[in-house]
Design a protein around this motif. Structure first.
Motif, PDB file in Angstrom:
ATOM      1  N   ASP A   1      31.865  38.526  34.481  1.00  0.00           N
ATOM      2  CA  ASP A   1      32.965  38.143  34.309  1.00  0.00           C
ATOM      3  C   ASP A   1      33.904  38.330  35.283  1.00  0.00           C
ATOM      4  OD1 ASP A   1      33.925  40.902  34.268  1.00  0.00           O
ATOM      5  OD2 ASP A   1      33.839  40.811  32.226  1.00  0.00           O
ATOM      6  N   ASP A   2      35.177  37.913  35.367  1.00  0.00           N
ATOM      7  CA  ASP A   2      36.095  38.286  36.754  1.00  0.00           C
ATOM      8  C   ASP A   2      36.058  39.532  36.998  1.00  0.00           C
ATOM      9  OD1 ASP A   2      36.540  35.278  36.569  1.00  0.00           O
ATOM     10  OD2 ASP A   2      38.508  35.496  35.386  1.00  0.00           O
ATOM     11  N   SER A   3      35.986  40.649  36.119  1.00  0.00           N
ATOM     12  CA  SER A   3      35.798  41.949  36.604  1.00  0.00           C
ATOM     13  C   SER A   3      34.524  42.489  36.988  1.00  0.00           C
ATOM     14  CB  SER A   3      36.325  42.804  35.449  1.00  0.00           C
ATOM     15  OG  SER A   3      37.781  42.324  35.154  1.00  0.00           O
TER      16      SER A   3
ATOM     17  N   ARG B   1      29.273  33.298  38.138  1.00  0.00           N
ATOM     18  CA  ARG B   1      30.707  33.716  37.281  1.00  0.00           C
ATOM     19  C   ARG B   1      30.569  33.041  35.984  1.00  0.00           C
ATOM     20  NH1 ARG B   1      32.876  38.336  38.794  1.00  0.00           N
ATOM     21  NH2 ARG B   1      33.414  38.223  41.368  1.00  0.00           N
TER      22      ARG B   1
END
Length: 255
Positions: free
Chosen positions: A100-102, A76
């Motif tokens: 990223d977080d997606s 991440r």
């Protein structure tokens, strides 16, 4: 604050479509000095090719066929840099993909970019420490009870603390950048630069390295007796002279 994967993204990475051939992206590889190629198919991340492994590959080979195994580890963007390094090491790879977080591709951290970021952080930390130490030093000098005047080898005043302002009755901004002879009455004004040059030429001290009595000149033109100790100071390759002294008018009157 600790660095994360997002702080160590490599700028020596090229983007290649899976069906692109090595020869078709060689110019970009050379311009960027790239170490890795990130391979996509229809905009979706497929994998990473270490360009070192392509040195003996036929230029007509397509990138999708050159993706390394084992797979490059993914981390991440906010993963601490230490963990990124461990992930790369454990995976037997030379880089880590940053998401990223997606789960969208953000960039690539290579060993080189990881070490560069860590070195930059260390340099910045040392710089902050040095600046902090310098600030503390200047605070000590500024609030010292004795007058402190620092000059360069040409006699130009570099520092003038608060006690010196009180003794000579000059604010520091009036004297810094001017010759120290302004703080001396005649005939010492004319002789001072000669003293410095003689010391530099012969290394025989007349006042440098010694504590001696001398006469100071205040801003209002009055003179006063003072005791001054002048020492030689080196800062890197620069030479300075630091004078530390006191107004001894009271002592002289008592005598």
């Amino acid at each position: 604050m600790s660095l994360t994967a997002g702080d160590a993204l490599s700028d020596k990475v090229v983007r290649a479509e899976g069906e692109a051939r090595l020869r078709d992206v060689m110019s970009e590889i050379q311009v960027r000095g790239a170490s890795h190629a990130v391979v996509f198919d229809a905009g979706r991340f497929r994998g990473v090719v270490r360009l070192l492994d392509t040195l003996h590959v036929a230029p007509h080979r397509i990138f999708a066929d050159l993706i390394r195994t084992p797979a490059v580890p993914a981390v991440r963007v906010d993963t601490p840099l230490e963990e990124v390094g461990l992930s790369i090491h454990r995976g037997g790879a030379a880089a880590a993909v940053v998401l990223d977080d997606s789960d969208e591709f953000v960039g690539l951290v290579t060993y080189a970019s990881l070490f560069e970021a860590a070195a930059t952080e260390q340099q910045q930390r040392l710089l902050v420490q040095a600046e902090s130490a310098e600030q503390r030093f200047h605070s000590v000098v500024d609030y010292a009870a004795e007058a402190i005047v620092v000059i360069d080898r040409g006699g130009v005043i570099e520092a003038f603390n608060r006690a010196a302002e009180e003794v000579f009755r000059h604010p520091s901004d009036e004297v810094v950048g001017r010759n120290v002879s302004m703080l001396m009455p005649a005939p010492y004004q004319q002789e001072h630069d000669t003293y410095i040059q003689r010391f530099l030429d012969t290394r025989i001290p007349r006042c440098i390295g010694l504590r001696r009595e001398m006469v100071g000149l205040r801003s209002d033109g009055t003179t006063f007796p003072m005791e001054m100790h002048v020492s030689e100071v080196r800062d890197g390759g620069e030479l300075f002279f630091c004078g530390i002294g006191n107004d001894i008018s009271e002592r002289k009157r008592a005598e």
